[in-house]
Design an enzyme around this catalytic site. Structure first.
Site, mmCIF file in Angstrom:
data_model
loop_
_atom_site.group_PDB
_atom_site.id
_atom_site.type_symbol
_atom_site.label_atom_id
_atom_site.label_comp_id
_atom_site.label_asym_id
_atom_site.label_seq_id
_atom_site.Cartn_x
_atom_site.Cartn_y
_atom_site.Cartn_z
ATOM 1 N N CYS A 134 0.828 -1.214 0.000
ATOM 2 C CA CYS A 134 0.000 0.000 0.000
ATOM 3 C C CYS A 134 0.861 1.264 0.000
ATOM 4 C CB CYS A 134 -0.978 -0.034 1.171
ATOM 5 S SG CYS A 134 -0.238 -0.531 2.749
HETATM 6 N N1 LIG Z 1 -4.514 -4.195 4.977
HETATM 7 C C1 LIG Z 1 -3.947 -3.542 3.977
HETATM 8 O O1 LIG Z 1 -4.147 -2.333 3.809
HETATM 9 C C2 LIG Z 1 -3.037 -4.280 3.018
HETATM 10 C C3 LIG Z 1 -2.607 -3.597 1.874
HETATM 11 C C4 LIG Z 1 -1.758 -4.254 0.975
HETATM 12 C C5 LIG Z 1 -1.358 -5.557 1.232
HETATM 13 N N2 LIG Z 1 -1.773 -6.186 2.367
HETATM 14 C C6 LIG Z 1 -1.322 -7.567 2.591
HETATM 15 O O2 LIG Z 1 -2.390 -8.452 2.278
HETATM 16 C C7 LIG Z 1 -2.342 -9.602 3.129
HETATM 17 C C8 LIG Z 1 -3.667 -9.708 3.890
HETATM 18 O O3 LIG Z 1 -3.841 -8.494 4.623
HETATM 19 P P1 LIG Z 1 -5.162 -8.203 5.474
HETATM 20 O O4 LIG Z 1 -5.089 -6.782 5.855
HETATM 21 O O5 LIG Z 1 -6.355 -8.725 4.765
HETATM 22 O O6 LIG Z 1 -4.872 -9.114 6.771
HETATM 23 P P2 LIG Z 1 -5.914 -9.616 7.864
HETATM 24 O O7 LIG Z 1 -7.085 -8.716 7.935
HETATM 25 O O8 LIG Z 1 -5.100 -9.806 9.093
HETATM 26 O O9 LIG Z 1 -6.371 -11.036 7.301
HETATM 27 C C9 LIG Z 1 -5.431 -12.070 7.192
HETATM 28 C C10 LIG Z 1 -6.061 -13.335 6.652
HETATM 29 O O10 LIG Z 1 -5.100 -14.373 6.800
HETATM 30 C C11 LIG Z 1 -5.586 -15.362 7.718
HETATM 31 N N3 LIG Z 1 -4.541 -15.771 8.655
HETATM 32 C C12 LIG Z 1 -3.905 -15.009 9.560
HETATM 33 N N4 LIG Z 1 -2.987 -15.750 10.222
HETATM 34 C C13 LIG Z 1 -3.065 -17.004 9.723
HETATM 35 C C14 LIG Z 1 -2.380 -18.209 9.993
HETATM 36 N N5 LIG Z 1 -1.410 -18.273 10.906
HETATM 37 N N6 LIG Z 1 -2.705 -19.306 9.281
HETATM 38 C C15 LIG Z 1 -3.675 -19.258 8.349
HETATM 39 N N7 LIG Z 1 -4.370 -18.131 8.056
HETATM 40 C C16 LIG Z 1 -4.065 -17.018 8.727
HETATM 41 C C17 LIG Z 1 -6.732 -14.714 8.472
HETATM 42 O O11 LIG Z 1 -7.601 -15.764 8.844
HETATM 43 P P3 LIG Z 1 -8.487 -15.720 10.194
HETATM 44 O O12 LIG Z 1 -9.627 -14.791 9.898
HETATM 45 O O13 LIG Z 1 -8.923 -17.139 10.348
HETATM 46 O O14 LIG Z 1 -7.569 -15.228 11.279
HETATM 47 C C18 LIG Z 1 -7.300 -13.777 7.410
HETATM 48 O O15 LIG Z 1 -8.137 -14.463 6.527
HETATM 49 C C19 LIG Z 1 -1.151 -9.386 4.088
HETATM 50 O O16 LIG Z 1 -0.047 -10.073 3.588
HETATM 51 C C20 LIG Z 1 -0.933 -7.868 4.014
HETATM 52 O O17 LIG Z 1 0.398 -7.510 4.280
HETATM 53 C C21 LIG Z 1 -2.625 -5.578 3.253
#
Ligand SMILES: NC(=O)c1ccc[n+]([C@@H]2O[C@H](COP(=O)([O-])OP(=O)(O)OC[C@H]3O[C@@H](n4cnc5c(N)ncnc54)[C@H](OP(=O)(O)O)[C@@H]3O)[C@@H](O)[C@H]2O)c1
Length: 328
Positions: free
Chosen positions: A144
């Protein structure tokens, strides 16, 4: 029309993808999966209400593309299996953004699970990857902060409009959703509300990505945590090359993005705000002057242009759909 999968649909970016893909004219069905295995399905809260199934590779059969919305180090284990099945992978995590496994290890603290695939990944800053995206099998969706910074910088670097003897200083502020849904000591409400802080000073994981993609090895980047949910505002301090001014830098940006549906350059005297781009796939850019320096301001919604919206834009570019499909 195609079937598309989401792995990690319970997280912020996964849910944002669901919101976007529901209105995508070329997506006829979705496989909505958790990143966790097990036997319990989960129902997402309203307004989505979708059932999220436990992860199982077979549930992705028939998918033309799969979005990986998982923590780092997970996509690098899943992608080889997707590629073996002929499925295009669009990875929202950081696993395929860095070209060097050594730099990945330094930034993320783990060995990369499939370093042989790093060279195959297309870095999906869509506006700058149109030649490589059509037919790509592995897309590394940009971070981001890097998206907000690179869209402001790349046209100016490509035209040699900056004096590179002066450091490029990038001061970025993000809403707390950038850290994902799991609260931590830093991101829980009590520490974010009525507060504002710098973090990752000189060491944030996005720094090597921004340096790699800009080609500026001494670029300075400081992120800050805003007490809001969504949005990134990056303020960049640059010195124009001889013969350039704020006006000419604005013209370079305006001309480069004149035909881009998702990048807009503000007129002189106007600057973007995060509220202007909220819930959209837009990046808004503003250019001003302060003495000898030029100030570039860039605003995006971190969950849309900074993540899921750009991922859909990349899906469109890979499959030859109109780039705005599902994003208007
Ligand atoms: N947020 C942003 O603005 C943004 C922007 C660009 C890129 N990203 C990247 O996109 C990816 C997802 O981000 P997000 O913001 O959507 O994260 P998030 O809200 O924390 O969601 C993470 C997802 O991964 C799962 N997860 C977490 N820990 C896990 C584990 N140990 N084993 C299996 N599944 C697991 C979670 O499942 P549960 O619901 O079961 O915990 C959830 O479905 C990350 O790599 C992040 O760096 C995020």
């Amino acid at each position: 029309m195609i079937k598309v999968g989401i792995v990690g649909a319970t997280g912020y970016t996964g849910r944002e993808l669901l919101r976007l893909l529901r209105q995508h004219p070329e997506v006829e069905s979705l496989a909505i999966l958790s990143a966790r295995t097990g036997d319990k399905s989960e129902t997402l809260p309203p307004p989505l209400g979708d059932t999220v199934h436990p992860f199982e590779l077979d549930r992705l059969s028939g998918c033309a593309a799969v979005f990986l919305c998982t923590p780092h180090h997970m996509a690098s284990q899943l992608v080889p299996q997707l590629l073996d099945r002929g499925i295009t992978a669009i990875d929202l995590s950081a696993d395929f953004r860095l070209k060097s496994a050594t730099v990945y290890r330094q930034a993320y603290g783990v060995d990369h699970a499939s370093p042989e695939l790093l060279a195959r990944a297309v870095y999906g800053l869509t506006e700058f990857a149109r030649e490589e995206l059509p037919g790509a099998r592995l897309v590394a969706n940009p971070g981001c902060y890097p998206t907000s910074i690179l869209l402001a910088l790349k046209p100016l670097l490509n035209t040699r409009a900056l004096d590179r003897s002066f450091p490029i200083v990038c001061d970025s502020k993000s809403g707390v959703s950038g850290a994902g849904k799991q609260p931590t000591e830093t991101t829980h409400f009590g520490n974010v509300h009525e507060n504002f802080k710098a973090y990752g000073v000189g060491s944030h994981r996005h720094l090597p990505e921004i340096r790699q993609e800009s080609g500026v090895s001494d670029l300075v980047f400081t992120p800050h945590l805003l007490p809001v949910f969504r949005g990134i505002l990056s303020t960049l301090y640059v010195r124009p090359a001889a013969g350039h001014s704020a006006a000419s830098l604005r013209t370079i940006l305006a001309e480069r993005y004149a035909r881009e549906p998702f990048v807009q350059v503000c007129p002189e005297g106007q600057f973007p705000e995060t509220g202007h781009v909220l819930l959209t796939n837009r990046c808004a850019l503003g250019v001003g002057a302060c003495g000898d320096l030029v100030i570039l301001v860039s605003a995006i919604d971190n969950l849309v242009k900074g993540a899921s919206g750009q991922a859909v834009q990349n899906l469109n570019a890979v499959f030859g759909f109109p780039e705005v499909a599902g994003l208007r």
